[in-house]
Design a protein around this motif. Structure first.
Motif, PDB file in Angstrom:
ATOM      1  N   LEU A  42       0.906  -1.244  -0.220  1.00 44.01           N
ATOM      2  CA  LEU A  42       0.045  -0.195  -0.041  1.00 44.01           C
ATOM      3  C   LEU A  42       0.743   1.361   0.062  1.00 44.01           C
ATOM      4  N   LEU A  43       1.889   1.083   0.689  1.00 45.54           N
ATOM      5  CA  LEU A  43       2.865   2.352   0.778  1.00 45.54           C
ATOM      6  C   LEU A  43       3.639   2.449  -0.568  1.00 45.54           C
ATOM      7  N   ALA A  44       4.053   1.278  -1.114  1.00 42.76           N
ATOM      8  CA  ALA A  44       4.576   1.561  -2.485  1.00 42.76           C
ATOM      9  C   ALA A  44       3.651   2.105  -3.573  1.00 42.76           C
ATOM     10  N   PHE A  45       2.482   1.583  -3.551  1.00 41.13           N
ATOM     11  CA  PHE A  45       1.060   2.121  -4.338  1.00 41.13           C
ATOM     12  C   PHE A  45       1.057   3.584  -4.232  1.00 41.13           C
ATOM     13  N   GLY A  46       0.806   4.117  -2.730  1.00 46.24           N
ATOM     14  CA  GLY A  46       0.829   5.296  -2.687  1.00 46.24           C
ATOM     15  C   GLY A  46       2.042   6.031  -3.041  1.00 46.24           C
ATOM     16  N   ARG A  47       3.361   5.851  -3.055  1.00 48.75           N
ATOM     17  CA  ARG A  47       4.403   6.516  -3.499  1.00 48.75           C
ATOM     18  C   ARG A  47       4.414   6.764  -4.987  1.00 48.75           C
ATOM     19  N   HIS A  48       3.781   5.534  -5.627  1.00 53.10           N
ATOM     20  CA  HIS A  48       3.815   5.711  -6.916  1.00 53.10           C
ATOM     21  C   HIS A  48       2.783   6.738  -7.400  1.00 53.10           C
ATOM     22  N   ALA A  49       1.381   6.537  -6.938  1.00 47.85           N
ATOM     23  CA  ALA A  49       0.489   7.794  -6.983  1.00 47.85           C
ATOM     24  C   ALA A  49       1.161   9.191  -6.641  1.00 47.85           C
ATOM     25  N   LEU A  50       1.606   9.462  -5.799  1.00 50.26           N
ATOM     26  CA  LEU A  50       2.346  10.695  -5.340  1.00 50.26           C
ATOM     27  C   LEU A  50       3.415  11.093  -6.427  1.00 50.26           C
ATOM     28  N   ALA A  51       4.325  10.315  -6.980  1.00 50.26           N
ATOM     29  CA  ALA A  51       5.393  10.600  -7.877  1.00 50.26           C
ATOM     30  C   ALA A  51       4.453  11.106  -9.219  1.00 50.26           C
ATOM     31  N   ALA A  52       3.250  10.575  -9.315  1.00 49.11           N
ATOM     32  CA  ALA A  52       2.353  11.051 -10.681  1.00 49.11           C
ATOM     33  C   ALA A  52       1.814  12.277 -10.528  1.00 49.11           C
ATOM     34  N   GLN A  53       1.973  12.983  -9.520  1.00 49.48           N
ATOM     35  CA  GLN A  53       1.403  14.306  -9.321  1.00 49.48           C
ATOM     36  C   GLN A  53       2.372  15.550  -9.352  1.00 49.48           C
ATOM     37  N   PRO A  54       2.599  16.211 -10.497  1.00 47.37           N
ATOM     38  CA  PRO A  54       3.593  17.051 -10.823  1.00 47.37           C
ATOM     39  C   PRO A  54       3.634  18.234  -9.505  1.00 47.37           C
ATOM     40  N   PHE A  55       2.600  18.689  -9.028  1.00 51.15           N
ATOM     41  CA  PHE A  55       2.760  19.658  -7.971  1.00 51.15           C
ATOM     42  C   PHE A  55       3.498  19.034  -6.906  1.00 51.15           C
ATOM     43  N   SER A  56       2.882  17.639  -6.450  1.00 47.22           N
ATOM     44  CA  SER A  56       3.833  16.984  -5.417  1.00 47.22           C
ATOM     45  C   SER A  56       5.357  17.121  -5.703  1.00 47.22           C
ATOM     46  N   GLN A  57       5.780  16.776  -6.651  1.00 48.08           N
ATOM     47  CA  GLN A  57       7.103  16.888  -7.185  1.00 48.08           C
ATOM     48  C   GLN A  57       7.557  18.239  -6.964  1.00 48.08           C
ATOM     49  N   LEU A  58       6.991  19.231  -7.321  1.00 44.74           N
ATOM     50  CA  LEU A  58       7.416  20.369  -7.198  1.00 44.74           C
ATOM     51  C   LEU A  58       7.684  21.094  -5.953  1.00 44.74           C
ATOM     52  N   VAL A  59       6.808  20.713  -4.837  1.00 44.86           N
ATOM     53  CA  VAL A  59       7.023  20.887  -3.332  1.00 44.86           C
ATOM     54  C   VAL A  59       7.974  20.089  -2.661  1.00 44.86           C
ATOM     55  N   GLY A  60       8.218  18.751  -3.363  1.00 44.13           N
ATOM     56  CA  GLY A  60       9.055  17.937  -2.850  1.00 44.13           C
ATOM     57  C   GLY A  60       8.463  17.032  -1.705  1.00 44.13           C
ATOM     58  N   ALA A  61       7.281  16.745  -1.892  1.00 39.48           N
ATOM     59  CA  ALA A  61       6.488  15.739  -1.073  1.00 39.48           C
ATOM     60  C   ALA A  61       6.842  14.448  -0.821  1.00 39.48           C
ATOM     61  N   GLU A  62       6.808  14.044   0.333  1.00 46.45           N
ATOM     62  CA  GLU A  62       7.428  12.473   0.345  1.00 46.45           C
ATOM     63  C   GLU A  62       6.315  11.621   1.328  1.00 46.45           C
ATOM     64  N   LEU A  63       6.057  10.556   0.826  1.00 45.65           N
ATOM     65  CA  LEU A  63       4.766   9.997   1.440  1.00 45.65           C
ATOM     66  C   LEU A  63       5.618   8.955   2.438  1.00 45.65           C
ATOM     67  N   THR A  64       5.481   9.210   3.903  1.00 48.90           N
ATOM     68  CA  THR A  64       6.384   8.147   4.726  1.00 48.90           C
ATOM     69  C   THR A  64       5.489   7.189   5.346  1.00 48.90           C
ATOM     70  N   ALA A  65       4.306   7.255   5.367  1.00 46.34           N
ATOM     71  CA  ALA A  65       3.377   6.103   5.782  1.00 46.34           C
ATOM     72  C   ALA A  65       2.127   6.023   5.209  1.00 46.34           C
ATOM     73  N   PHE A  66       1.627   4.991   4.988  1.00 46.36           N
ATOM     74  CA  PHE A  66       0.095   4.960   4.234  1.00 46.36           C
ATOM     75  C   PHE A  66      -0.298   3.528   4.482  1.00 46.36           C
ATOM     76  N   GLY A  67      -1.549   3.416   5.067  1.00 43.66           N
ATOM     77  CA  GLY A  67      -1.995   2.254   5.616  1.00 43.66           C
ATOM     78  C   GLY A  67      -3.697   2.534   5.528  1.00 43.66           C
ATOM     79  N   ALA A  68      -4.054   1.427   6.124  1.00 41.11           N
ATOM     80  CA  ALA A  68      -5.721   1.555   6.476  1.00 41.11           C
ATOM     81  C   ALA A  68      -6.024   2.468   7.563  1.00 41.11           C
ATOM     82  N   ASP A  69      -5.030   2.676   8.493  1.00 37.43           N
ATOM     83  CA  ASP A  69      -5.156   3.711   9.669  1.00 37.43           C
ATOM     84  C   ASP A  69      -5.018   4.869   9.287  1.00 37.43           C
ATOM     85  N   GLY A  70      -4.430   5.310   8.243  1.00 36.41           N
ATOM     86  CA  GLY A  70      -3.975   6.831   7.907  1.00 36.41           C
ATOM     87  C   GLY A  70      -2.866   7.106   7.104  1.00 36.41           C
ATOM     88  N   ALA A  71      -2.330   8.110   6.966  1.00 33.81           N
ATOM     89  CA  ALA A  71      -1.323   8.527   6.005  1.00 33.81           C
ATOM     90  C   ALA A  71      -0.355   9.646   6.709  1.00 33.81           C
TER      91      ALA A  71
END
Length: 139
Positions: free
Chosen positions: A4-33
């Motif tokens: 799920l974290l790997a999937f989320g990181r892939h989704a984040l990488a597909a967002q150009p604006f997220s790349q612009l601000v340098g966002a990193e997904l460090t946790a992602f699961g059924a309980d939150g992000a």
């Protein structure tokens, strides 16, 4: 790394604006992000602290990831509200979102955003939003 974290990181990488601000997904699961951003000069406003739009971006994305963990991958933010509590200054930002309530098609989530300076975290914004499953999506 959990899938799920790997999937989320892939989704984040597909967002150009997220790349612009340098966002990193460090946790992602059924309980939150959890999303993190390093504070750079380009993210500041004229008074020297992080622009409110960056905090709103973090809230929006963290809320949506949290809702997606409960509802499936095909989700969007249908609304959110943010309270700015103090100026965000320091080395970075961390947004932690969790699901408050989830049904079949929507989830209400909460997000706290902290300014990080060394080992110290200070709450600088709080947000709440509704995340909706996209129509026709099997998520």
């Amino acid at each position: 790394m959990d899938s799920l974290l790997a999937f989320g990181r892939h989704a984040l990488a597909a967002q150009p604006f997220s790349q612009l601000v340098g966002a990193e997904l460090t946790a992602f699961g059924a309980d939150g992000a959890e999303l993190r951003v390093v504070i750079t000069h380009g993210l500041l406003q004229q008074h020297g602290f992080v622009h409110g739009g960056v905090l709103a971006y973090l809230a929006d994305n963290a809320l949506t990831f949290a809702g997606g963990g409960a509802l499936g991958s095909a989700v969007v933010t249908s609304e959110f509200k943010i309270n700015y509590l103090r100026p965000a200054k320091g080395d970075g930002l961390v947004a932690r979102a969790r699901v408050l309530s989830a049904g079949k098609t929507q989830a209400v989530c909460r997000c706290d955003i902290f300014a990080v300076d060394g080992d110290e975290e200070k709450l600088c914004a709080a947000a709440q939003g509704t995340i909706s499953k996209m129509g026709g999506a099997d998520g």
